[in-house]
Design a protein around this motif. Structure first.
Motif, PDB file in Angstrom:
ATOM      1  N   LEU A   1      -7.571   9.233 -27.543  1.00 16.12           N
ATOM      2  CA  LEU A   1      -7.976   9.312 -26.182  1.00 16.12           C
ATOM      3  C   LEU A   1      -7.899   8.130 -25.913  1.00 16.12           C
ATOM      4  O   LEU A   1      -7.661   7.436 -25.233  1.00 16.12           O
ATOM      5  CB  LEU A   1      -8.529  10.838 -25.261  1.00 16.12           C
ATOM      6  CG  LEU A   1      -8.420  11.800 -25.809  1.00 16.12           C
ATOM      7  CD1 LEU A   1      -9.734  12.910 -25.471  1.00 16.12           C
ATOM      8  CD2 LEU A   1      -7.448  12.014 -24.675  1.00 16.12           C
ATOM      9  N   ILE A   2      -8.485   6.919 -26.555  1.00 16.34           N
ATOM     10  CA  ILE A   2      -9.371   6.261 -26.475  1.00 16.34           C
ATOM     11  C   ILE A   2      -8.214   5.414 -26.923  1.00 16.34           C
ATOM     12  O   ILE A   2      -7.605   3.932 -25.894  1.00 16.34           O
ATOM     13  CB  ILE A   2     -10.422   5.650 -27.570  1.00 16.34           C
ATOM     14  CG1 ILE A   2     -11.658   6.190 -26.977  1.00 16.34           C
ATOM     15  CG2 ILE A   2     -11.052   4.383 -27.421  1.00 16.34           C
ATOM     16  CD1 ILE A   2     -13.202   6.421 -28.316  1.00 16.34           C
ATOM     17  N   LYS A   3      -7.509   5.116 -27.733  1.00 18.70           N
ATOM     18  CA  LYS A   3      -6.269   5.096 -28.059  1.00 18.70           C
ATOM     19  C   LYS A   3      -5.432   4.677 -27.099  1.00 18.70           C
ATOM     20  O   LYS A   3      -4.728   3.742 -26.427  1.00 18.70           O
ATOM     21  CB  LYS A   3      -5.130   5.626 -29.127  1.00 18.70           C
ATOM     22  CG  LYS A   3      -6.894   4.401 -30.806  1.00 18.70           C
ATOM     23  CD  LYS A   3      -5.609   4.990 -31.746  1.00 18.70           C
ATOM     24  CE  LYS A   3      -6.266   4.484 -33.056  1.00 18.70           C
ATOM     25  NZ  LYS A   3      -5.244   5.831 -34.439  1.00 18.70           N
ATOM     26  N   ALA A   4      -5.284   5.982 -26.007  1.00 22.65           N
ATOM     27  CA  ALA A   4      -4.298   6.023 -24.756  1.00 22.65           C
ATOM     28  C   ALA A   4      -4.586   5.350 -23.763  1.00 22.65           C
ATOM     29  O   ALA A   4      -3.770   4.992 -23.054  1.00 22.65           O
ATOM     30  CB  ALA A   4      -3.874   7.302 -25.230  1.00 22.65           C
TER      31      ALA A   4
ATOM     32  N   TYR B   1     -12.346  14.734 -20.683  1.00 23.84           N
ATOM     33  CA  TYR B   1     -12.990  15.355 -21.554  1.00 23.84           C
ATOM     34  C   TYR B   1     -13.821  14.718 -22.023  1.00 23.84           C
ATOM     35  O   TYR B   1     -14.110  13.817 -22.301  1.00 23.84           O
ATOM     36  CB  TYR B   1     -11.877  14.729 -23.210  1.00 23.84           C
ATOM     37  CG  TYR B   1     -11.557  15.192 -24.025  1.00 23.84           C
ATOM     38  CD1 TYR B   1     -12.005  16.834 -24.536  1.00 23.84           C
ATOM     39  CD2 TYR B   1     -12.603  14.731 -25.380  1.00 23.84           C
ATOM     40  CE1 TYR B   1     -11.590  17.242 -25.567  1.00 23.84           C
ATOM     41  CE2 TYR B   1     -12.803  15.341 -26.465  1.00 23.84           C
ATOM     42  CZ  TYR B   1     -12.687  16.367 -26.797  1.00 23.84           C
ATOM     43  OH  TYR B   1     -13.526  16.387 -27.886  1.00 23.84           O
ATOM     44  N   ILE B   2     -15.080  15.433 -21.964  1.00 21.12           N
ATOM     45  CA  ILE B   2     -16.926  15.141 -22.273  1.00 21.12           C
ATOM     46  C   ILE B   2     -17.195  15.512 -23.813  1.00 21.12           C
ATOM     47  O   ILE B   2     -16.679  16.633 -23.962  1.00 21.12           O
ATOM     48  CB  ILE B   2     -17.245  15.782 -21.059  1.00 21.12           C
ATOM     49  CG1 ILE B   2     -16.870  15.646 -19.626  1.00 21.12           C
ATOM     50  CG2 ILE B   2     -18.852  15.126 -21.319  1.00 21.12           C
ATOM     51  CD1 ILE B   2     -17.282  16.220 -18.535  1.00 21.12           C
ATOM     52  N   ILE B   3     -17.564  14.793 -24.390  1.00 24.04           N
ATOM     53  CA  ILE B   3     -18.420  15.119 -25.527  1.00 24.04           C
ATOM     54  C   ILE B   3     -19.590  14.659 -25.582  1.00 24.04           C
ATOM     55  O   ILE B   3     -20.423  13.601 -24.695  1.00 24.04           O
ATOM     56  CB  ILE B   3     -17.308  14.043 -26.134  1.00 24.04           C
ATOM     57  CG1 ILE B   3     -16.164  14.579 -26.538  1.00 24.04           C
ATOM     58  CG2 ILE B   3     -18.089  14.208 -27.823  1.00 24.04           C
ATOM     59  CD1 ILE B   3     -15.500  12.590 -25.844  1.00 24.04           C
ATOM     60  N   PRO B   4     -21.523  15.444 -25.593  1.00 23.46           N
ATOM     61  CA  PRO B   4     -22.229  14.771 -25.923  1.00 23.46           C
ATOM     62  C   PRO B   4     -22.479  14.851 -27.367  1.00 23.46           C
ATOM     63  O   PRO B   4     -21.965  14.752 -28.391  1.00 23.46           O
ATOM     64  CB  PRO B   4     -22.745  16.357 -25.598  1.00 23.46           C
ATOM     65  CG  PRO B   4     -21.722  17.610 -26.766  1.00 23.46           C
ATOM     66  CD  PRO B   4     -20.458  16.366 -25.622  1.00 23.46           C
ATOM     67  N   MET B   5     -22.654  13.186 -27.751  1.00 22.27           N
ATOM     68  CA  MET B   5     -23.177  12.713 -28.958  1.00 22.27           C
ATOM     69  C   MET B   5     -24.561  11.839 -28.749  1.00 22.27           C
ATOM     70  O   MET B   5     -25.154  11.286 -27.968  1.00 22.27           O
ATOM     71  CB  MET B   5     -21.855  11.412 -28.918  1.00 22.27           C
ATOM     72  CG  MET B   5     -20.629  11.759 -28.706  1.00 22.27           C
ATOM     73  SD  MET B   5     -19.744  11.500 -29.471  1.00 22.27           S
ATOM     74  CE  MET B   5     -19.625  10.280 -30.804  1.00 22.27           C
ATOM     75  N   CYS B   6     -25.261  11.639 -30.204  1.00 24.38           N
ATOM     76  CA  CYS B   6     -26.296  10.747 -30.466  1.00 24.38           C
ATOM     77  C   CYS B   6     -25.791   9.354 -29.715  1.00 24.38           C
ATOM     78  O   CYS B   6     -24.072   8.840 -30.338  1.00 24.38           O
ATOM     79  CB  CYS B   6     -26.769  10.804 -31.386  1.00 24.38           C
ATOM     80  SG  CYS B   6     -26.827  12.329 -32.386  1.00 24.38           S
ATOM     81  N   PHE B   7     -26.214   8.420 -29.876  1.00 20.76           N
ATOM     82  CA  PHE B   7     -25.758   7.387 -28.803  1.00 20.76           C
ATOM     83  C   PHE B   7     -27.102   6.045 -29.636  1.00 20.76           C
ATOM     84  O   PHE B   7     -28.857   6.511 -30.045  1.00 20.76           O
ATOM     85  CB  PHE B   7     -25.942   7.016 -28.360  1.00 20.76           C
ATOM     86  CG  PHE B   7     -27.011   7.267 -26.409  1.00 20.76           C
ATOM     87  CD1 PHE B   7     -27.652   6.096 -26.695  1.00 20.76           C
ATOM     88  CD2 PHE B   7     -27.787   8.582 -26.585  1.00 20.76           C
ATOM     89  CE1 PHE B   7     -28.468   6.046 -25.812  1.00 20.76           C
ATOM     90  CE2 PHE B   7     -28.945   8.095 -26.255  1.00 20.76           C
ATOM     91  CZ  PHE B   7     -29.746   7.520 -25.283  1.00 20.76           C
ATOM     92  N   ALA B   8     -27.297   4.518 -29.202  1.00 21.90           N
ATOM     93  CA  ALA B   8     -27.930   3.802 -29.555  1.00 21.90           C
ATOM     94  C   ALA B   8     -26.770   2.794 -28.945  1.00 21.90           C
ATOM     95  O   ALA B   8     -26.276   3.304 -27.865  1.00 21.90           O
ATOM     96  CB  ALA B   8     -27.855   3.191 -30.817  1.00 21.90           C
ATOM     97  N   TYR B   9     -27.842   1.908 -28.159  1.00 26.47           N
ATOM     98  CA  TYR B   9     -27.841   0.469 -27.340  1.00 26.47           C
ATOM     99  C   TYR B   9     -28.104  -0.550 -27.651  1.00 26.47           C
ATOM    100  O   TYR B   9     -28.935  -0.690 -28.276  1.00 26.47           O
ATOM    101  CB  TYR B   9     -28.295   1.625 -25.495  1.00 26.47           C
ATOM    102  CG  TYR B   9     -29.780   1.125 -25.515  1.00 26.47           C
ATOM    103  CD1 TYR B   9     -30.190   0.085 -25.532  1.00 26.47           C
ATOM    104  CD2 TYR B   9     -30.584   2.388 -26.419  1.00 26.47           C
ATOM    105  CE1 TYR B   9     -32.246   0.294 -25.704  1.00 26.47           C
ATOM    106  CE2 TYR B   9     -31.955   2.191 -26.449  1.00 26.47           C
ATOM    107  CZ  TYR B   9     -32.602   1.007 -25.547  1.00 26.47           C
ATOM    108  OH  TYR B   9     -33.980   0.521 -26.073  1.00 26.47           O
ATOM    109  N   ASN B  10     -27.900  -0.937 -26.369  1.00 26.21           N
ATOM    110  CA  ASN B  10     -27.598  -3.017 -27.257  1.00 26.21           C
ATOM    111  C   ASN B  10     -28.392  -3.203 -25.081  1.00 26.21           C
ATOM    112  O   ASN B  10     -27.269  -2.546 -24.574  1.00 26.21           O
ATOM    113  CB  ASN B  10     -27.255  -3.569 -27.023  1.00 26.21           C
ATOM    114  CG  ASN B  10     -27.603  -4.670 -27.246  1.00 26.21           C
ATOM    115  OD1 ASN B  10     -28.757  -5.236 -26.929  1.00 26.21           O
ATOM    116  ND2 ASN B  10     -26.505  -6.063 -28.045  1.00 26.21           N
TER     117      ASN B  10
END
Length: 161
Positions: A66-69, A36-45
């Motif tokens: 999905l993340i919980k599973a 399951y692919i999702i485009p998202m805004c992101f930040a990083y470290n």
């Protein structure tokens, strides 16, 4: 013909430039037998070769379920510079930089949530790391943290034909 190894970027400053200027990260979660692919805004470290990627989303929904599973995930970030005409059989190639990797993703809380939100605000709006948020605001969305177990950065700069 260049192989993937010849295209790899290992210079941390170049990797940071790509992360800084890219606008979207795609995350792949596991939905049963399918991705399951999702485009998202992101930040990083990015520190000491360790990469963490942060996202903001709704508190409830398919991503969270999905993340919980299963919190194993993958990501892809790219910067498409151009499509160039080449002398190859197909006649064209992409000029791009990309970063891909695998790891785990989690819904974070407390100070970690504020850290993630500050990084997002700084990336997209120039916010300061000391930004203040009301408790009501913080409770109205989730901040996800992807911890890359491994990642790879590549470039492709075809010669125009």
């Amino acid at each position: 013909m260049m192989t993937g190894v010849e295209r790899e970027i290992t210079d941390i400053n170049e990797i940071e430039d790509i992360l800084r200027s890219a606008r979207v990260c795609r995350i792949a979660l596991i939905d049963g037998a399918h991705p399951y692919i999702i485009p998202m805004c992101f930040a990083y470290n990015l520190k000491g070769g360790k990469l963490e990627i942060y996202f903001r989303c709704e508190e409830k929904g398919k991503k969270i379920d999905l993340i919980k599973a299963n919190n194993n995930a993958a990501f892809e970030i790219d910067k498409l510079h151009d499509i160039v005409k080449t002398d190859s059989e197909c006649g064209f190639a992409a000029n791009y930089h990309s970063i891909t990797g695998t790891g785990t993703i989690e819904n974070i809380t407390g100070v970690d949530k504020i850290t993630g939100l500050n990084l997002l605000m700084k990336k997209y709006f120039g916010g300061t790391p000391e930004s203040k948020y009301s408790e009501q605001s913080l409770n109205s969305y989730a901040i996800l943290k992807f911890t890359a177990g491994e990642f790879c950065c590549k470039e492709h700069n075809p010669v125009a034909g």
